[in-house]
Motif scaffolding. Structure first.
Motif, PDB file in Angstrom:
ATOM      1  N   THR A 134       0.851  -1.191   0.000  1.00  0.00           N
ATOM      2  CA  THR A 134       0.000   0.000   0.000  1.00  0.00           C
ATOM      3  C   THR A 134       0.888   1.243   0.000  1.00  0.00           C
ATOM      4  O   THR A 134       1.739   1.385  -0.859  1.00  0.00           O
ATOM      5  CB  THR A 134      -0.965  -0.018   1.203  1.00  0.00           C
ATOM      6  N   ARG A 135       0.699   2.113   0.969  1.00  0.00           N
ATOM      7  CA  ARG A 135       1.554   3.314   1.039  1.00  0.00           C
ATOM      8  C   ARG A 135       2.590   3.212   2.144  1.00  0.00           C
ATOM      9  O   ARG A 135       3.264   4.193   2.458  1.00  0.00           O
ATOM     10  CB  ARG A 135       0.682   4.552   1.265  1.00  0.00           C
ATOM     11  N   ARG A 136       2.711   2.036   2.715  1.00  0.00           N
ATOM     12  CA  ARG A 136       3.600   1.907   3.872  1.00  0.00           C
ATOM     13  C   ARG A 136       5.033   1.570   3.484  1.00  0.00           C
ATOM     14  O   ARG A 136       5.954   1.790   4.259  1.00  0.00           O
ATOM     15  CB  ARG A 136       3.054   0.827   4.810  1.00  0.00           C
ATOM     16  N   ALA A 137       5.225   0.990   2.288  1.00  0.00           N
ATOM     17  CA  ALA A 137       6.568   0.599   1.875  1.00  0.00           C
ATOM     18  C   ALA A 137       6.674   0.667   0.368  1.00  0.00           C
ATOM     19  O   ALA A 137       5.712   0.368  -0.348  1.00  0.00           O
ATOM     20  CB  ALA A 137       6.880  -0.819   2.359  1.00  0.00           C
ATOM     21  N   SER A 138       7.830   1.069  -0.119  1.00  0.00           N
ATOM     22  CA  SER A 138       8.046   1.067  -1.558  1.00  0.00           C
ATOM     23  C   SER A 138       8.461  -0.332  -2.002  1.00  0.00           C
ATOM     24  O   SER A 138       8.845  -1.175  -1.188  1.00  0.00           O
ATOM     25  CB  SER A 138       9.112   2.094  -1.946  1.00  0.00           C
ATOM     26  N   LEU A 139       8.384  -0.576  -3.303  1.00  0.00           N
ATOM     27  CA  LEU A 139       8.591  -1.920  -3.825  1.00  0.00           C
ATOM     28  C   LEU A 139       9.690  -1.945  -4.882  1.00  0.00           C
ATOM     29  O   LEU A 139       9.633  -1.198  -5.864  1.00  0.00           O
ATOM     30  CB  LEU A 139       7.284  -2.445  -4.430  1.00  0.00           C
ATOM     31  N   THR A 140      10.665  -2.809  -4.666  1.00  0.00           N
ATOM     32  CA  THR A 140      11.723  -3.081  -5.639  1.00  0.00           C
ATOM     33  C   THR A 140      11.449  -4.430  -6.285  1.00  0.00           C
ATOM     34  O   THR A 140      11.041  -5.371  -5.605  1.00  0.00           O
ATOM     35  CB  THR A 140      13.100  -3.128  -4.947  1.00  0.00           C
ATOM     36  N   ALA A 166       6.183  -0.729  -9.409  1.00  0.00           N
ATOM     37  CA  ALA A 166       7.529  -0.837  -8.828  1.00  0.00           C
ATOM     38  C   ALA A 166       8.126   0.544  -8.597  1.00  0.00           C
ATOM     39  O   ALA A 166       7.952   1.459  -9.403  1.00  0.00           O
ATOM     40  CB  ALA A 166       8.439  -1.647  -9.742  1.00  0.00           C
ATOM     41  N   GLY A 167       8.858   0.676  -7.488  1.00  0.00           N
ATOM     42  CA  GLY A 167       9.575   1.910  -7.211  1.00  0.00           C
ATOM     43  C   GLY A 167      11.019   1.850  -7.672  1.00  0.00           C
ATOM     44  O   GLY A 167      11.638   2.874  -7.960  1.00  0.00           O
ATOM     45  N   ALA A 197       8.379   6.848 -16.107  1.00  0.00           N
ATOM     46  CA  ALA A 197       7.944   6.613 -14.728  1.00  0.00           C
ATOM     47  C   ALA A 197       9.000   7.081 -13.724  1.00  0.00           C
ATOM     48  O   ALA A 197      10.189   7.143 -14.026  1.00  0.00           O
ATOM     49  CB  ALA A 197       7.672   5.126 -14.519  1.00  0.00           C
ATOM     50  N   HIS A 198       8.517   7.416 -12.525  1.00  0.00           N
ATOM     51  CA  HIS A 198       9.428   7.787 -11.445  1.00  0.00           C
ATOM     52  C   HIS A 198       9.888   6.490 -10.764  1.00  0.00           C
ATOM     53  O   HIS A 198       9.409   6.108  -9.694  1.00  0.00           O
ATOM     54  CB  HIS A 198       8.732   8.699 -10.439  1.00  0.00           C
ATOM     55  N   VAL A 199      10.792   5.807 -11.418  1.00  0.00           N
ATOM     56  CA  VAL A 199      11.295   4.511 -10.963  1.00  0.00           C
ATOM     57  C   VAL A 199      12.817   4.575 -10.941  1.00  0.00           C
ATOM     58  O   VAL A 199      13.433   5.164 -11.841  1.00  0.00           O
ATOM     59  CB  VAL A 199      10.827   3.373 -11.906  1.00  0.00           C
ATOM     60  N   GLY A 200      13.417   3.994  -9.901  1.00  0.00           N
ATOM     61  CA  GLY A 200      14.860   4.022  -9.771  1.00  0.00           C
ATOM     62  C   GLY A 200      15.512   2.723 -10.192  1.00  0.00           C
ATOM     63  O   GLY A 200      14.854   1.726 -10.505  1.00  0.00           O
ATOM     64  N   LEU A 201      16.849   2.727 -10.183  1.00  0.00           N
ATOM     65  CA  LEU A 201      17.664   1.571 -10.553  1.00  0.00           C
ATOM     66  C   LEU A 201      18.500   1.130  -9.367  1.00  0.00           C
ATOM     67  O   LEU A 201      19.090   1.956  -8.673  1.00  0.00           O
ATOM     68  CB  LEU A 201      18.591   1.932 -11.714  1.00  0.00           C
ATOM     69  N   LYS A 202      18.557  -0.192  -9.152  1.00  0.00           N
ATOM     70  CA  LYS A 202      19.483  -0.753  -8.181  1.00  0.00           C
ATOM     71  C   LYS A 202      20.427  -1.705  -8.921  1.00  0.00           C
ATOM     72  O   LYS A 202      19.978  -2.682  -9.532  1.00  0.00           O
ATOM     73  CB  LYS A 202      18.743  -1.520  -7.085  1.00  0.00           C
ATOM     74  N   ALA A 203      21.709  -1.395  -8.886  1.00  0.00           N
ATOM     75  CA  ALA A 203      22.729  -2.276  -9.440  1.00  0.00           C
ATOM     76  C   ALA A 203      23.258  -3.125  -8.298  1.00  0.00           C
ATOM     77  O   ALA A 203      23.800  -2.601  -7.326  1.00  0.00           O
ATOM     78  CB  ALA A 203      23.856  -1.465 -10.078  1.00  0.00           C
ATOM     79  N   SER A 204      23.077  -4.438  -8.403  1.00  0.00           N
ATOM     80  CA  SER A 204      23.402  -5.310  -7.271  1.00  0.00           C
ATOM     81  C   SER A 204      24.116  -6.568  -7.745  1.00  0.00           C
ATOM     82  O   SER A 204      23.705  -7.206  -8.714  1.00  0.00           O
ATOM     83  CB  SER A 204      22.110  -5.703  -6.549  1.00  0.00           C
ATOM     84  N   GLY A 205      25.185  -6.920  -7.040  1.00  0.00           N
ATOM     85  CA  GLY A 205      25.947  -8.118  -7.347  1.00  0.00           C
ATOM     86  C   GLY A 205      27.219  -7.773  -8.090  1.00  0.00           C
ATOM     87  O   GLY A 205      27.182  -7.162  -9.162  1.00  0.00           O
ATOM     88  N   ASN A 206      28.358  -8.127  -7.522  1.00  0.00           N
ATOM     89  CA  ASN A 206      29.659  -7.891  -8.151  1.00  0.00           C
ATOM     90  C   ASN A 206      29.972  -6.417  -8.359  1.00  0.00           C
ATOM     91  O   ASN A 206      30.681  -6.052  -9.293  1.00  0.00           O
ATOM     92  CB  ASN A 206      29.760  -8.640  -9.489  1.00  0.00           C
TER      93      ASN A 206
END
Length: 253
Positions: A134-140, A166-167, A197-206
């Protein structure tokens, strides 16, 4: 100061503020999570977030609050690491993590199901998880791009994830042979750009060194501008990276 420049100290300082310190091991203990939270508060500034398994979300939030670090987000990784197609399990994990104090949910997309031909389960799972947030947590949404591999398939998942709310889009869990790559992040950035969209990027791993982090920072800056280099838009999911950043800043880890 230019956000991406040749000054390694300035770049390392900026990268620390984009980091998600991560501990997602089956044998994680309370002591390990407490130490992770303590490490999130460096002598040269706090990281953006810590990412833990759902059962440690409450402990991480309480620890950070006790350290007066309320601005450091707690991310709970659900459906981790295998990307199960069981929606009910994801809903349960998500609800428990949010109630415990998670600020963000990181959902591993059911990539095996997609590879097996099920093109609908992913969208349904994201929608169900988003409803719990809902509005309590953003979603990756973690795509596991190193397994999906096909650029069109990755792009398609990005579009579905964005459409379902997705956030952030995240490259990988870090548990596969191929994790974050500049090629994969470029696809994610392109999907974000094309949808507007107002969506971010997460680069993860290595992502272990300042030089590797700089690649993703420069990609994001080149595509969207220097304003994108803030924790609400770009995250670097790593743990060992912090050692290298602190080394560039002359600070012991």
């Amino acid at each position: 100061m230019n956000a991406v420049n040749d000054n390694s100290e300035a770049l390392a300082q900026q990268a620390i503020g984009l980091m998600e310190l991560t501990s997602l091991n089956a044998d994680d203990t309370q002591e390990r999570i407490i130490a992770l939270c303590q490490r999130a508060l460096t002598p040269v500034g706090d990281v953006a977030a810590v990412c833990v398994l759902p059962r440690f979300a409450g402990l991480a939030r309480r620890t950070l609050d006790n350290l007066r670090a309320r601005d450091v987000k707690v991310v709970a990784a659900v459906n981790f690491p295998g990307g199960s197609p069981m929606i009910a399990s994801v809903e349960s994990e998500t609800q428990a993590a949010i109630l415990a104090g998670a600020d963000e949910i990181d959902l591993v997309y059911p990539f095996h199901a997609l590879l097996g031909g099920n093109k609908h389960i992913g969208g349904e799972m994201i929608a169900a998880c988003k409803a719990k947030c809902t509005r309590r947590a953003s979603l990756t949404i973690t795509l596991e791009t190193g397994v999906l591999r096909d650029p069109q398939m990755i792009y398609g998942v990005c579009r579905v994830a964005i459409q379902e709310g997705a956030g952030f889009l995240k490259t990988s869990t870090g548990k596969q042979i191929i994790s974050a790559t500049p090629q994969a992040s470029r696809i994610l950035l392109e999907a974000i750009a094309e949808t507007g969209a107002h969506v971010g990027l997460k680069a993860s791993g290595n992502v272990r060194t300042l030089a590797e982090a700089q690649v993703y920072m420069e990609q994001a800056s080149a595509r969207f501008g220097d304003f994108w280099l803030e924790q609400g838009r770009l995250r670097l999911g790593a743990t060992s990276l912090l050692d290298d950043l602190l080394l560039h800043l002359g600070v012991g880890s």
